[in-house]
Design an enzyme around this catalytic site. Structure first.
Site, PDB file in Angstrom:
ATOM      1  N   THR A  10      38.287  41.873  34.880  1.00  0.00           N
ATOM      2  CA  THR A  10      38.250  40.470  34.490  1.00  0.00           C
ATOM      3  C   THR A  10      37.473  40.294  33.196  1.00  0.00           C
ATOM      4  OG1 THR A  10      38.241  39.957  36.849  1.00  0.00           O
ATOM      5  CG2 THR A  10      37.635  38.171  35.394  1.00  0.00           C
ATOM      6  N   ARG A  42      46.465  30.805  38.280  1.00  0.00           N
ATOM      7  CA  ARG A  42      46.489  31.957  39.184  1.00  0.00           C
ATOM      8  C   ARG A  42      47.931  32.412  39.396  1.00  0.00           C
ATOM      9  NH1 ARG A  42      43.516  36.204  40.880  1.00  0.00           N
ATOM     10  NH2 ARG A  42      43.107  36.294  43.129  1.00  0.00           N
ATOM     11  N   GLY A  63      33.727  40.493  37.301  1.00  0.00           N
ATOM     12  CA  GLY A  63      32.995  41.314  38.247  1.00  0.00           C
ATOM     13  C   GLY A  63      33.462  41.292  39.683  1.00  0.00           C
ATOM     14  N   GLY A  64      34.712  40.931  39.961  1.00  0.00           N
ATOM     15  CA  GLY A  64      35.192  40.956  41.334  1.00  0.00           C
ATOM     16  C   GLY A  64      34.480  39.939  42.203  1.00  0.00           C
TER      17      GLY A  64
END
Length: 586
Positions: free
Chosen positions: A404, A115, A491-492
Site C-alpha cells: 500500500t 475499493r 501497512g496492512g
C-alpha cells in the site's frame, strides 16, 4: 528515546502457513505486506506557507508539487502522484488497484470509495479447495483468482470532476514523461525485488524487472523505461476511466486473469465496465479537542481508529512517556478491543448491516474502555454489542497484507486530500499487464464463508468489496470546520495502529510531524500478542509487558506514514523514514 536503526531484511515468508489456509487470525499475525528496506536517519520536518504534498516516493512528490504550483487542487495533485507511484513504486499501488480517498473542500469532508469489487461469477467458495478447506495464501494470491476490478482510476476521475481544477490530461504528463524517458530504480524497489519469490514466474514481469538470468533484480539506479505504461496513461488521459475499464486495455486485463495457466480467475468485460466508485459518509468522531474523520466501511479504518482513540481518552497520556511500558500497554489494550469489534461487524455495507453509529457511540466506547486495567492484559478481547448490531456474523480473519501507499496533500486554498492506495500484497497478484501490476485484493475477503456461529460477514460474494484497514484521516478542530492535520499510512492491518499512534504522538505528546511518524511502533491486533518494533529500544520493555500478562514480541513494522500539520505560519510535514517518502511545499 533515540530510534535505533531498523535492519534491512527480506519479507518473512509465510512458509508455516502453506496448506493451512487462514481459519484463525493468529496464523497470519506476523506477516508483513512488504519487506523492510532500512531506516533513513536525519529526516527533519518540512515547513511551507502555502501548500504541501507528501508521498512515498520523491518523483511522485515532485509531480504533486508541480500540480500545486500550477494552481491545481489537492485532488489534481493526488491524481498526478498516483500515476507516478504506479510507475516508480509498482509494488505498492497503481492503476491496477484501488483506494480510499478523503477530501476537504473548505466546507465538508467527502469520502470516496474506490475499493475493488469481486466478479459477478465469484462465489463464497472462491478461495476453498475442492475438499472444502481454505486455500493456502499464496496459492490463492498468485494468478488471476485473486484479482478484483480495479477502482482507483474511476474513483480519482469522480473526485476530479467534483474537485479538480486543472485539465484531466495535464495530470498524467509527469508520469507519461517518466515512463517514456525512464526513471532510476530506487533502493527500496530493488530490495523488495530481491525478496520476491513469485513475480518472475510471470514472463512480462520477469522481462521488465529482472536481468537476463530472470532471477537477479535490475540494479538500483538503473534507468527503467516503460513505454507500455506511458501508452496506457495516454489512453486514460484522453478517454478517462473508460480507457482502462473498457476496450483494449480492459480486454488485456480480463485475458490475463482468466487465462492464467494454474490459477485462473473469473473476471469479465461486463465486470470491468460496470465498476462504479462510491461516495459514502465519512466516519467522524471526537478525540480531546479535535474532530477526527476517517473512511466508512468497507474500510474498517475509520471505525477502528476512532474506537482506539475513544478508549484511550480517559487516560492522562501526556503524563506518561510515549515509549513507556504503560503507554504500550494502554495502546495495545485499545487495539485489542477495536480489532475484536472489527472482526465481528465490519464488511461491505451494501451486503452486511454495519452498526457504525453504535460502534463509535461515546457511551459504548466508554463501556469498552472500562475493560482496560492498569496492570493486566485482556489477552484476547471479546467483541462488544453496540446498538444496532444484529446477530453476530463472525469473521475468522482474512490475511489482508496490503502492499500500500499513502498520499497527504494540502493545496493553496487549504483544501486537503488524504488517500491510501493499494494493490494488496507485495507486487499484487504478480500479474503484469501493459506495464502495470494487477491487484490481489480479493484475498482480503475471509477464505471461509461460515463457521459454527453462522455466515461470515466478510465472506466472498458476487460484486462485493472486501474489507480493508486503510485509514486515511483528516483532523479538524472541535467544530469540524478548521483543518488541523492530514495523516495516513500503508501497512496492512497494522495501518490502524500506525495512524492511531501517530495521532496520539501529535495530540497528546506534542511531537512534530517528522518525530511523530518516525516514532517506534507498538500495538496489538487482538489475540495474545503485543508487538513492539524490531530494532528499536522498545525491546527493553518486553519483560515489563510480560509481567502484565502480554505475549510481547518483536516484529518488523514497516509503516509508510505521512503527516501534515497546520501551524500558525503555514504547514509542517513529515514522511516516514522507514520508506523513501518526501515532503515538498511552498
Amino acid at each position: 528515546m533515540a530510534h535505533a536503526q531498523l535492519k534491512t531484511s527480506p519479507l518473512i515468508a509465510l512458509l508455516a502457513l502453506t496448506g493451512l489456509g487462514f481459519t484463525l487470525p493468529s496464523l497470519a499475525y506476523d506477516a508483513n505486506p512488504e519487506a523492510a528496506s532500512g531506516f533513513t536517519h536525519g529526516k527533519t520536518a518540512v515547513a511551507a506557507k502555502k501548500f504541501m504534498a507528501a508521498t512515498a516516493n520523491p518523483l511522485a512528490t515532485n509531480a504533486a508539487y508541480d500540480m500545486l504550483a500550477k494552481g491545481g487542487s489537492a485532488v489534481d495533485a493526488a491524481v498526478a502522484a498516483q500515476m507516478v507511484l504506479g510507475l516508480t513504486e509498482p509494488q505498492s499501488s497503481g492503476i491496477g488497484g484501488g483506494a480510499f480517498l478523503l477530501t476537504f473542500d473548505g466546507k465538508k469532508v467527502v469520502n470516496y470509495d474506490g475499493r475493488e469489487t469481486s466478479p459477478k461469477a465469484a462465489t463464497e467458495k472462491l478461495f476453498q479447495t475442492d475438499a472444502g478447506a481454505d486455500m493456502a495464501f499464496y496459492d490463492a494470491v498468485v494468478g488471476g483468482r485473486s484479482v478484483g476490478v480495479p477502482g482507483a482510476v474511476a474513483m480519482l476521475e469522480l473526485a476530479h470532476k467534483r474537485e479538480g481544477k486543472l485539465p484531466w490530461a495535464t495530470l498524467f504528463q509527469p508520469a507519461i514523461k517518466l515512463a517514456t524517458d525512464g526513471f532510476a530504480i530506487s533502493p527500496r524497489l530493488n530490495t523488495l525485488l530481491a525478496s520476491e519469490k513469485y513475480l518472475n514466474k510471470d514472463d512480462a514481469a520477469k522481462a521488465y524487472f529482472y536481468q537476463e538470468d530472470g532471477i537477479t533484480p535490475k540494479a538500483t539506479g538503473r534507468i527503467l523505461k516503460n513505454p507500455e505504461y506511458a501508452a496506457v496513461l495516454k489512453t486514460i488521459a484522453s478517454k478517462g476511466a473508460k480507457g482502462l475499464l473498457t476496450g483494449e486495455i480492459a480486454q488485456a486485463i480480463v485475458d490475463k486473469v482468466n487465462h492464467h495457466p494454474t490459477n485462473p480467475g473469473k473476471l469479465s468485460m461486463a465486470d470491468m465496465a460496470a465498476y462504479t466508485p462510491k461516495i459514502r459518509s465519512a466516519t467522524c468522531g471526537h478525540y480531546r479537542d479535535y474532530t477526527v474523520c476517517g473512511p466508512a466501511a468497507p474500510s474498517s479504518g475509520g471505525v477502528a481508529v476512532l474506537q482506539m482513540l475513544g478508549a484511550l481518552e480517559r487516560f492522562n497520556l501526556s503524563a506518561i512517556k510515549p515509549d513507556s511500558a504503560q503507554a504500550v500497554h494502554y495502546f495495545a489494550e485499545a487495539g485489542r478491543l477495536a480489532f475484536a469489534d472489527r472482526g465481528k461487524y465490519l464488511a461491505d455495507p451494501d451486503f452486511v448491516k454495519v452498526p457504525t453509529a453504535g460502534l463509535i457511540d461515546p457511551k459504548y466506547i466508554a463501556q469498552r474502555s472500562a475493560l482496560i486495567s492498569d496492570d493486566k492484559s485482556l489477552g484476547t478481547a471479546p467483541a462488544g454489542e453496540p446498538h444496532g448490531a444484529k446477530i453476530a456474523q463472525i469473521d475468522l480473519g482474512s490475511p489482508e497484507l496490503p502492499s500500500t501507499s499513502h498520499i497527504s496533500i494540502v493545496d493553496a486554498k487549504g483544501h486537503a486530500v488524504s488517500m491510501t492506495t493499494s494493490i494488496e500484497d507485495q507486487f499484487g497478484a504478480r500479474q503484469f499487464v501493459k506495464g502495470f501490476l494487477l491487484n490481489n485484493q480479493l484475498t482480503d475477503f475471509s477464505f471461509s464463508d461460515k463457521d459454527k456461529n453462522g455466515l461470515i460477514a466478510n465472506r466472498v460474494e458476487a460484486g462485493k468489496r472486501p474489507r480493508s484497514s486503510m485509514s486515511p484521516v483528516l483532523v479538524f478542530d472541535q467544530s469540524g470546520k478548521n483543518l488541523k492535520m492530514v495523516v495516513g499510512s500503508p501497512g496492512g492491518s497494522r495501518i490502524i495502529g500506525y495512524v492511531a499512534q501517530t495521532l496520539l504522538n501529535l495530540i497528546d505528546w506534542k511531537m512534530d510531524p517528522q518525530a511523530a511518524v518516525n516514532a517506534p511502533h507498538y500495538g496489538s491486533r487482538n489475540g495474545p500478542k503485543t508487538e513492539v518494533e524490531k530494532g528499536t529500544a522498545l525491546a527493553a520493555l518486553i519483560p515489563e509487558l510480560k509481567a502484565k500478562g502480554e505475549e510481547a514480541v518483536e516484529g518488523e513494522m514497516t509503516s509508510g506514514l505521512s503527516a501534515i500539520v497546520k501551524t500558525k505560519k503555514g504547514y509542517l510535514g513529515g514522511a516516514d523514514a522507514r520508506r523513501e517518502g518526501t515532503v515538498k511545499g511552498d
